[in-house]
Write an enzyme that holds these catalytic residues in place. Structure first.
Site, PDB file in Angstrom:
ATOM      1  N   SER A   1      74.667  70.235  52.043  1.00 15.57           N
ATOM      2  CA  SER A   1      73.843  68.982  52.308  1.00 15.57           C
ATOM      3  C   SER A   1      72.881  68.754  51.361  1.00 15.57           C
ATOM      4  CB  SER A   1      73.567  68.693  53.688  1.00 15.57           C
ATOM      5  OG  SER A   1      72.864  67.901  53.953  1.00 15.57           O
TER       6      SER A   1
ATOM      7  N   TYR B   1      69.813  70.290  61.937  1.00 15.71           N
ATOM      8  CA  TYR B   1      70.662  69.872  60.848  1.00 15.71           C
ATOM      9  C   TYR B   1      70.192  70.556  59.459  1.00 15.71           C
ATOM     10  CZ  TYR B   1      74.127  67.587  57.773  1.00 15.71           C
ATOM     11  OH  TYR B   1      74.904  67.074  56.946  1.00 15.71           O
TER      12      TYR B   1
HETATM   13  P1  NAD Z   1      82.456  63.219  60.497  1.00 18.43           P
HETATM   14  O1  NAD Z   1      81.512  63.205  61.662  1.00 18.43           O
HETATM   15  O2  NAD Z   1      83.452  62.038  60.304  1.00 18.43           O
HETATM   16  O3  NAD Z   1      83.293  64.575  60.475  1.00 18.43           O
HETATM   17  C1  NAD Z   1      82.729  65.730  60.861  1.00 18.43           C
HETATM   18  C2  NAD Z   1      84.186  66.501  61.352  1.00 18.43           C
HETATM   19  O4  NAD Z   1      83.747  67.660  61.977  1.00 18.43           O
HETATM   20  C3  NAD Z   1      85.021  65.732  62.335  1.00 18.43           C
HETATM   21  O5  NAD Z   1      86.452  65.753  61.690  1.00 18.43           O
HETATM   22  C4  NAD Z   1      84.758  66.173  63.732  1.00 18.43           C
HETATM   23  O6  NAD Z   1      85.714  66.170  64.471  1.00 18.43           O
HETATM   24  C5  NAD Z   1      84.489  68.072  63.229  1.00 18.43           C
HETATM   25  N1  NAD Z   1      83.871  68.596  64.350  1.00 18.43           N
HETATM   26  C6  NAD Z   1      82.621  68.666  64.747  1.00 18.43           C
HETATM   27  N2  NAD Z   1      82.405  69.422  65.704  1.00 18.43           N
HETATM   28  C7  NAD Z   1      83.458  69.853  65.873  1.00 18.43           C
HETATM   29  C8  NAD Z   1      83.868  70.981  66.838  1.00 18.43           C
HETATM   30  N3  NAD Z   1      83.146  71.549  67.708  1.00 18.43           N
HETATM   31  N4  NAD Z   1      85.044  71.491  66.525  1.00 18.43           N
HETATM   32  C9  NAD Z   1      86.205  71.055  65.529  1.00 18.43           C
HETATM   33  N5  NAD Z   1      85.617  70.282  64.590  1.00 18.43           N
HETATM   34  C10 NAD Z   1      84.357  69.451  64.838  1.00 18.43           C
HETATM   35  O7  NAD Z   1      81.391  63.286  59.432  1.00 18.43           O
HETATM   36  P2  NAD Z   1      81.456  63.689  58.045  1.00 18.43           P
HETATM   37  O8  NAD Z   1      80.515  63.060  56.963  1.00 18.43           O
HETATM   38  O9  NAD Z   1      82.639  63.516  57.292  1.00 18.43           O
HETATM   39  O10 NAD Z   1      80.921  65.223  57.992  1.00 18.43           O
HETATM   40  C11 NAD Z   1      81.936  66.431  57.472  1.00 18.43           C
HETATM   41  C12 NAD Z   1      80.788  67.361  56.806  1.00 18.43           C
HETATM   42  O11 NAD Z   1      80.201  66.810  55.814  1.00 18.43           O
HETATM   43  C13 NAD Z   1      79.751  67.912  57.953  1.00 18.43           C
HETATM   44  O12 NAD Z   1      79.441  69.250  57.633  1.00 18.43           O
HETATM   45  C14 NAD Z   1      78.557  67.034  57.542  1.00 18.43           C
HETATM   46  O13 NAD Z   1      77.245  67.878  57.801  1.00 18.43           O
HETATM   47  C15 NAD Z   1      78.631  67.335  56.029  1.00 18.43           C
HETATM   48  N6  NAD Z   1      77.785  66.171  55.347  1.00 18.43           N
HETATM   49  C16 NAD Z   1      78.053  64.764  55.400  1.00 18.43           C
HETATM   50  C17 NAD Z   1      77.419  64.014  54.539  1.00 18.43           C
HETATM   51  C18 NAD Z   1      77.581  62.298  54.462  1.00 18.43           C
HETATM   52  O14 NAD Z   1      76.923  61.668  53.948  1.00 18.43           O
HETATM   53  N7  NAD Z   1      78.499  61.955  55.394  1.00 18.43           N
HETATM   54  C19 NAD Z   1      76.309  64.378  53.782  1.00 18.43           C
HETATM   55  C20 NAD Z   1      76.260  65.851  53.694  1.00 18.43           C
HETATM   56  C21 NAD Z   1      76.886  66.678  54.459  1.00 18.43           C
END
Ligand code: NAD
Length: 254
Positions: free
Chosen positions: A146, A159
């Site tokens: 991130s 986080y």
């Molecule tokens: P999102 O919430 O759509 O995806 C998160 C995913 O993690 C989902 O598929 C959810 O079901 C899964 N998950 C969460 N807890 C879980 C558990 N206990 N068991 C199994 N699966 C679980 O959001 P996203 O943005 O697609 O996030 C994906 C990754 O990217 C994360 O690690 C997030 O921190 C990271 N991220 C996102 C952003 C952004 O801007 N969206 C930026 C930096 C990092």
């Protein structure tokens, strides 16, 4: 059009956690488009991801697992490999975020985030890495970090701690495993349009402030992350170890 041979993942199997939505879904589809079979891991049905991967012609399998506990790791590995499947690529994408001012932040919100984002991520990586080492096959591990692997942020203490920790873990594992043919790297997404950032986008001031500092002029769309994942999963990255690759529309350059 077939991919350049260096980026061709045909015959490889990629395990992608949290593949039912957002960035995980986009990464699974991009890896499948490059030829990889997908083992999608998540808590709920992955119907949409399954349909998108089916459209690429790559094999797809889904495994239900709740990654909030390390207890999920052994049964997940058992189910993934019982038919002889070998995991060549692991994408540690599943992650959660909890928002509150540091002075009000609860132990429950600390533990929940650290458990999914860091603890289970480490022990799943340990299990997959151990198999890669025992079988002498090498492989690729990609952690989803991130901007909070580089910056402090506000109102997201667990986080930030988890994603900064994940950057350190990426480097440690790269140092231990590079010599064993395993590439451990991370991708640091900027601000992408997914569930993870819905609270920010719903806040007009935060949303406008964030957008104003993104040189590319738009929030990232999940598809814009796929290429970095294919690169780090492929032979093109064979000599790339321990990096945290920003895919951020220029956010960190600002
Ligand atoms: P999102 O919430 O759509 O995806 C998160 C995913 O993690 C989902 O598929 C959810 O079901 C899964 N998950 C969460 N807890 C879980 C558990 N206990 N068991 C199994 N699966 C679980 O959001 P996203 O943005 O697609 O996030 C994906 C990754 O990217 C994360 O690690 C997030 O921190 C990271 N991220 C996102 C952003 C952004 O801007 N969206 C930026 C930096 C990092």
């Amino acid at each position: 059009m077939s991919p350049h041979p260096l980026f061709d993942l045909t015959g490889r199997t990629a395990m992608v956690t949290g593949a039912n939505t957002g960035l995980g879904q986009a990464i699974a589809v991009a890896l499948a488009e490059a030829g990889a079979g997908i083992v999608a891991v998540g808590r709920s049905a992955m119907t949409e991801t399954a349909a998108l991967v089916a459209g690429t012609g790559a094999p797809f399998r889904e495994i239900r697992a709740d990654l909030s506990s390390v207890a999920a790791v052994a049964p997940l590995m058992e189910e993934a490999t019982a038919d002889g499947t070998k995991i060549d690529i692991l994408v540690n994408n599943a992650g959660i975020i909890r928002r509150a001012d540091a002075v009000d932040f609860t132990e429950a919100d600390w533990d929940a985030v650290m458990d999914v984002n860091l603890k289970t991520t480490f022990f799943l990586t340990q299990a997959v890495g151990r198999a890669m080492i025992d079988e002498g096959r090498g492989g690729k591990i990609i952690n989803i970090a991130s901007m909070l692997s580089f910056q402090g942020g506000i109102r997201i203490p667990s986080y930030t701690a988890s994603k900064s920790g994940l950057a350190g873990l990426t480097r440690l594992l790269a140092c231990e495993w590079a010599g064993k043919g395993i590439n451990v790297n991370a991708i640091a997404p900027g601000y992408f349009d997914t569930n993870n950032t819905s609270a920010l986008r719903a806040d007009p001031k935060r949303s406008a402030d964030i957008l104003a500092r993104i040189p590319a002029g738009h929030w990232g769309q999940p598809k814009e992350l796929g290429g970095a994942a294919v690169f780090l999963a492929s032979a093109a990255a064979d000599y790339v170890h321990g990096i945290v690759l920003p895919v951020d529309g220029g956010w960190l350059a600002r």
